[in-house]
Motif scaffolding. Structure first.
Motif, short mmCIF file in Angstrom:
data_model
loop_
_atom_site.label_atom_id
_atom_site.label_comp_id
_atom_site.label_asym_id
_atom_site.label_seq_id
_atom_site.Cartn_x
_atom_site.Cartn_y
_atom_site.Cartn_z
N THR A 67 -2.92 -5.14 -0.87
CA THR A 67 -2.71 -5.13 -2.27
C THR A 67 -2.97 -3.63 -2.87
O THR A 67 -2.14 -3.48 -3.65
CB THR A 67 -3.87 -5.90 -3.03
OG1 THR A 67 -4.05 -7.33 -2.35
CG2 THR A 67 -3.95 -5.85 -4.31
N MET A 68 -3.71 -3.09 -2.09
CA MET A 68 -3.83 -1.74 -2.84
C MET A 68 -2.68 -0.59 -2.41
O MET A 68 -2.26 0.10 -3.42
CB MET A 68 -5.15 -0.60 -2.30
CG MET A 68 -6.50 -1.38 -2.95
SD MET A 68 -7.79 -0.21 -2.44
CE MET A 68 -7.80 -0.27 -0.71
N GLN A 70 0.41 -1.25 -2.43
CA GLN A 70 1.53 -1.60 -3.68
C GLN A 70 1.02 -1.08 -5.02
O GLN A 70 2.08 -1.01 -5.91
CB GLN A 70 1.77 -3.19 -3.55
CG GLN A 70 1.93 -3.75 -2.54
CD GLN A 70 3.17 -3.05 -1.83
OE1 GLN A 70 4.27 -2.90 -2.38
NE2 GLN A 70 2.91 -2.99 -0.41
N LEU A 71 -0.20 -0.57 -5.26
CA LEU A 71 -0.63 0.00 -6.41
C LEU A 71 -0.01 1.40 -6.74
O LEU A 71 0.03 2.24 -5.77
CB LEU A 71 -1.92 0.01 -6.62
CG LEU A 71 -2.84 -1.34 -6.48
CD1 LEU A 71 -4.18 -1.06 -6.57
CD2 LEU A 71 -2.40 -2.14 -7.70
N GLN A 73 -1.07 3.84 -8.47
CA GLN A 73 -1.97 5.09 -8.33
C GLN A 73 -2.28 5.56 -6.95
O GLN A 73 -2.37 6.73 -6.49
CB GLN A 73 -3.43 4.80 -8.96
CG GLN A 73 -4.06 3.40 -8.65
CD GLN A 73 -3.71 2.36 -9.38
OE1 GLN A 73 -2.52 2.17 -9.80
NE2 GLN A 73 -4.59 1.56 -9.79
N ARG A 75 0.12 4.85 -4.35
CA ARG A 75 1.18 5.45 -3.76
C ARG A 75 1.66 6.77 -4.19
O ARG A 75 2.32 7.42 -3.50
CB ARG A 75 2.41 4.40 -4.15
CG ARG A 75 2.38 2.79 -3.75
CD ARG A 75 3.47 2.19 -4.06
NE ARG A 75 4.73 2.23 -3.62
CZ ARG A 75 5.08 1.82 -2.28
NH1 ARG A 75 4.18 1.19 -1.61
NH2 ARG A 75 6.30 2.15 -1.86
N CYS A 82 -7.64 6.62 -8.34
CA CYS A 82 -8.07 5.99 -6.85
C CYS A 82 -9.61 6.45 -6.96
O CYS A 82 -10.30 5.07 -6.24
CB CYS A 82 -7.31 6.75 -5.87
SG CYS A 82 -5.60 6.38 -5.75
N LEU A 85 -10.93 3.20 -9.01
CA LEU A 85 -10.54 2.05 -8.37
C LEU A 85 -11.45 1.53 -7.34
O LEU A 85 -11.88 0.35 -6.97
CB LEU A 85 -9.16 2.05 -7.85
CG LEU A 85 -8.66 0.73 -7.14
CD1 LEU A 85 -8.69 -0.54 -7.72
CD2 LEU A 85 -7.48 1.08 -6.51
#
Length: 365
Positions: A67-68, A70-71, A73, A75, A82, A85
């Motif tokens: 999931t992360m 694809q975020l 921030q 990438r 980050c 998060l």
């Protein structure tokens, strides 16, 4: 003579009582075998349960990574976004000790909990994640934050052309398994061990200075733990040089042929057999008491019922042989063997006495 007969009778009785003693010993042996089998099953079930718990942790971390990755921030390697998060995720997932993002060279970009900047490129999980493009497992390491043994997973962040943008990493403390292990109800000196892909101790519960984290497990155990069987049981000498019942479970990441982690549970053989041995000793003690009581009663009764009438007959026979024609057994003429024998002896003595008197009368004429 009485002692000789008594001894022989008691020996015969003792021989007759040996089979019950042997049956009790055999039942104790069977009970011991059953106890070992049950302990193996219990240990195997616990190892499977802990491995299943680890599998859930691994899958949850993998879903989090996917999931992360694809975020935006993540990438874009946005440090501030980050950090926020990752910190929020650590609050929601208590078993994680930290989450980090590293650039393709291994330098730290963002972390959920502050650490001194470091390069992660030399770690196993980083190298494997970069090389395979898949989630990778680490090996024994002391956590930078906790100072305790921890385990790390890494996951590559790739763009649409599969080019490496960065690497995510998350670690968790291995004492998350303590509660499950403690509730299993196995004997007091049962041990939980967790090994990395090289057979080094990641974790041991209960902890002891004799078996520090990071040290390799005994070679004869590693041959079983890292063999072709992904799970199994065995009886072998533990690191404490005492016989133990082992149950082990390998853990592999998807697509990997070798385990990244091995759980093993070991129970002292003497503790596994303790209950059955107590039952055996109690059974043997009861049989022993019964044998002693039987021998004592038999000894007392043999004197009254066997040796006493036999002694009377022996005395009467000796007196008759010495010329006492009035010698009689002085025993009741009953229906049992001794009564019949006494009656026959007394009749014989009477007959001899009568003949002797007749011979005497004939001599007088």
């Amino acid at each position: 003579m009485q002692n000789s007969i008594r001894t022989k009778l008691l020996l015969l009785l003792l021989v007759a009582l040996v089979p019950p003693l042997l049956v009790s010993a055999y039942k104790g042996w069977e009970s011991g075998r059953a106890a070992l089998a049950k302990t193996h099953r219990d240990a195997a079930f616990l190892a499977e349960t802990l491995a299943a718990q680890q599998l859930l942790i691994t899958e949850s971390i993998q879903v989090m990574f996917q999931t992360m990755a694809q975020l935006p921030q993540v990438r874009n390697l946005d440090q501030l976004a980050c950090d926020l998060l990752f910190n929020k995720l650590l609050q929601d997932i208590p078993y994680l000790i930290n989450i980090g993002l590293f650039d393709p060279q291994g330098d730290v970009v963002a972390v959920g909990r502050p650490v001194t900047p470091f390069n992660n490129a030399g770690t196993r999980q980083f190298r494997e994640a970069v090389a395979t493009g898949e989630m990778a497992a680490g090996e024994f390491v002391i956590g930078r934050i906790t100072g305790r043994p921890s385990f790390q997973f890494a996951f590559p962040v790739l763009d649409e052309e599969k080019r490496l943008l960065g690497v995510l990493q998350a670690g968790f403390v291995l004492d998350v398994f303590n509660e499950t292990f403690s509730r299993a109800g196995l004997p007091p000196q049962t041990v939980l061990g967790i090994l990395d892909h090289q057979g080094h101790r990641l974790y041991r519960f209960p902890p002891t200075e004799d078996f520090p984290a990071g040290a390799p497990a005994p070679a004869h155990l590693l041959n079983h733990f890292y063999g072709a069987d992904q799970q199994g049981t065995l009886l072998a000498e533990g690191g404490d040089n005492r016989p133990r019942l082992f149950a082990f479970q390998q853990l592999r990441l998807t697509g990997q042929s070798s385990p990244y982690m091995v759980f093993h549970v070991s129970v002292l053989q003497e503790e596994a057999l303790a209950e059955s041995r107590q039952v055996l000793l109690l059974s043997l003690a009861l049989v022993g008491v019964a044998i002693l009581a039987t021998l004592l009663i038999a000894g007392l009764l043999s004197g009254r019922l066997l040796l006493y009438p036999l002694a009377k007959l022996v005395v009467a026979a000796r007196n008759l042989g010495a010329g006492d024609l009035s010698a009689r057994s002085q025993l009741t003429h009953g229906r049992d063997e001794f009564g019949q024998l006494a009656e026959s002896f007394d009749q014989m003595a009477t007959t001899i006495a009568q003949r002797e008197r007749e011979i005497a009368r004939m001599r007088n004429y």
